[in-house]
Design an enzyme around this catalytic site. Structure first.
Site, PDB file in Angstrom:
ATOM      1  N   LYS A 167       5.821  -9.418  11.077  1.00 16.08           N
ATOM      2  CA  LYS A 167       4.902  -8.000  11.134  1.00 16.08           C
ATOM      3  C   LYS A 167       3.593  -8.226  11.546  1.00 16.08           C
ATOM      4  O   LYS A 167       2.884  -9.034  10.767  1.00 16.08           O
ATOM      5  CB  LYS A 167       5.247  -7.328   9.927  1.00 16.08           C
ATOM      6  N   GLY A 228      -1.674   2.030   1.265  1.00 17.19           N
ATOM      7  CA  GLY A 228      -1.922   2.224  -0.191  1.00 17.19           C
ATOM      8  C   GLY A 228      -2.286   3.508  -0.699  1.00 17.19           C
ATOM      9  O   GLY A 228      -2.457   3.643  -1.999  1.00 17.19           O
ATOM     10  N   ALA A 254       3.369   2.247   5.646  1.00 12.13           N
ATOM     11  CA  ALA A 254       1.998   2.546   5.043  1.00 12.13           C
ATOM     12  C   ALA A 254       1.896   4.179   4.679  1.00 12.13           C
ATOM     13  O   ALA A 254       2.099   4.839   5.541  1.00 12.13           O
ATOM     14  CB  ALA A 254       0.670   2.113   5.714  1.00 12.13           C
ATOM     15  N   GLY A 255       1.342   4.372   3.409  1.00 14.52           N
ATOM     16  CA  GLY A 255       0.981   5.639   3.168  1.00 14.52           C
ATOM     17  C   GLY A 255       2.099   6.346   2.383  1.00 14.52           C
ATOM     18  O   GLY A 255       1.865   7.698   1.988  1.00 14.52           O
ATOM     19  N   ASN A 276       5.124  -0.814  -0.145  1.00 15.06           N
ATOM     20  CA  ASN A 276       5.037  -1.805  -1.064  1.00 15.06           C
ATOM     21  C   ASN A 276       4.190  -1.156  -2.372  1.00 15.06           C
ATOM     22  O   ASN A 276       5.006  -0.994  -3.643  1.00 15.06           O
ATOM     23  CB  ASN A 276       4.075  -2.911  -0.662  1.00 15.06           C
ATOM     24  N   THR A 277       3.096  -0.655  -2.062  1.00 15.20           N
ATOM     25  CA  THR A 277       2.185   0.307  -3.186  1.00 15.20           C
ATOM     26  C   THR A 277       3.133   1.274  -3.809  1.00 15.20           C
ATOM     27  O   THR A 277       2.936   1.397  -5.171  1.00 15.20           O
ATOM     28  CB  THR A 277       0.985   0.712  -2.599  1.00 15.20           C
TER      29      THR A 277
END
Length: 325
Positions: A167, A228, A254-255, A276-277
Site C-alpha cells: 500500500k 484518523g 482513511a476517515g 485502523n483508528t
C-alpha cells in the site's frame, strides 16, 4: 512455497496444514469438501495433513446458484471486504482479538513503525497476525517523498520474503496527512516498473484516481476524510465518480469513524474499506471491529440489492383503492 488452491498459485510458509489454508480462506467450520492432488481428503485429516510445494488443493462447497460475492487483488480472491491496520492498540493481544473480530483477511502494517523483525526476545507482530492466516500488506506510512516510499516498499518486500503487494502513501504534511499527489505519481511509476502490486492512497479527486490506475496501480484508495479524523465520507459524489470511471477495485481509505460510515462506502459501490483508528481508538475496539464487519456486509448487500429512488414527496406504502372515506 507455492501451493495451488482452486487453480490459483498461492504462496505459503513451510509446515502448513490443509486446516491452516482453510482457516486463511475464512472457511473454518463451513460445510466444505477438499481434494488434495485429485484425491478426496477426509475432513478428519485436515488438521494433520501437511502440504508440500506444488501441491494442488480443490475446495468446494454448496451455494444456491450464481457466484459468491468476492473480489480479487493481485490474483488472490478475498471474501472479506474489510481491511484493517495494526496501529494504536494498547497491546498485541488486543490487536489479535480485534483483527479476528473484524473478519479481515488483509492486514496492513507500517514497516517503519512496527516491531517486525526486531530482537527475538521482544514481542513480534507476526506472532499474532501470521502470514499463514492473513495477507500482510506493508504500507509506507510516514513517508513524505517518493524516494522514501519506494525504499520502504523494497525493504518490506525483503522482510516478507518477496511479497509484492504493497500500500503506497506519500504524505504532504504532518498536520493534514493529505497525500502529495505528484510524489505519489512518481513513486507509483517506480514501484510498478519494479514489479510491485500497488494499492495506492490518494485524495478523492477522480482525475488523480484515474491517472493512478493508468500508471498501473491494481487498486486505488481515495480518502473519505483526513487520516484518523473519524469524520466519515465527506464527498460521496466524488467517490461515486471515481468508482464509475474505474476498471480496478476502489477502496475507501482513511476517515471512517463508525459502522455507518463503512456501510455508506459500500453502498456507493466500493470494493472494500481500509481502517485502523476507527477500531483501535473506540472505547471497545473488539466490539467495534465486529460492528465494522457487519457494517461492511450490510452496505455491500444494500448496494447489490439496489436502493429505492429518492423522492421529493411522500409515496403511500399501502394502496388507497377501496378505502372507506
Amino acid at each position: 512455497m507455492i501451493v495451488y488452491v482452486n487453480g490459483e498459485a498461492q504462496e505459503y510458509a513451510e509446515n502448513i496444514t490443509v486446516a491452516n489454508v482453510i482457516d486463511s480462506l475464512g472457511l473454518t467450520g463451513k460445510k466444505i469438501a477438499v481434494e488434495l492432488n485429485k484425491e478426496i481428503l477426509p475432513f478428519q485429516q485436515h488438521s494433520t495433513q501437511m502440504l508440500h510445494a506444488q501441491d494442488s488443493l480443490e475446495i468446494v462447497h454448496a451455494i444456491g446458484g450464481g457466484q459468491e460475492d468476492t473480489f480479487v487483488l493481485a490474483g488472490t480472491t478475498y471474501y472479506s471486504r474489510l481491511l484493517v491496520g495494526t496501529g494504536k492498540y494498547k497491546d498485541l493481544e488486543e490487536t489479535r482479538l480485534a483483527i479476528e473480530a473484524s473478519g479481515a483477511q488483509i492486514v496492513t502494517v507500517a514497516i517503519r513503525r512496527t516491531n517486525i523483525g526486531q530482537n527475538s526476545g521482544e514481542p513480534n507482530l507476526l506472532d499474532v497476525i501470521s502470514p499463514d492466516k492473513y495477507t500482510i500488506l506493508p504500507n509506507t506510512a510516514g513517508c513524505y517523498t517518493a524516494e522514501d516510499a519506494v525504499r520502504t516498499c523494497r525493504l518490506g518486500r525483503e522482510l516478507l520474503g518477496g511479497h509484492n503487494l504493497v500500500k503506497l502513501e506519500v504524505l504532504a504534511d504532518q498536520k493534514t496527512l493529505f497525500p502529495d499527489v505528484q510524489e505519489t505519481y512518481a513513486a507509483a511509476k517506480l514501484l510498478v516498473k519494479d514489479g510491485f502490486d500497488v494499492m495506492v492512497y490518494t485524495n478523492d479527486d477522480p482525475i488523480a484516481a484515474k491517472k493512478l490506475e493508468d500508471i498501473g496501480c491494481i487498486a486505488v484508495m481515495p480518502l473519505a476524510a483526513p487520516i484518523g479524523s473519524g469524520l466519515g465520507i465527506r464527498n460521496p459524489y466524488n467517490i461515486l465518480t471515481i468508482i464509475e470511471n474505474a476498471k480496478v477495485p476502489i477502496l475507501v481509505d482513511a476517515g471512517v469513524g463508525t459502522a455507518s460510515d463503512a456501510a455508506i462506502a459500500m453502498e456507493l459501490g466500493c470494493a472494500g474499506v481500509l481502517m485502523n483508528t476507527a477500531i483501535a481508538e473506540a472505547k471497545n475496539p473488539i466490539l467495534m471491529a465486529s460492528a465494522m464487519r457487519k457494517g461492511i456486509e450490510a452496505g455491500r448487500e444494500a448496494f447489490l440489492a439496489g436502493r429505492m429512488p429518492r423522492k421529493r414527496f411522500a409515496s403511500a406504502s399501502s394502496p388507497i383503492d377501496g378505502m372507506f372515506f
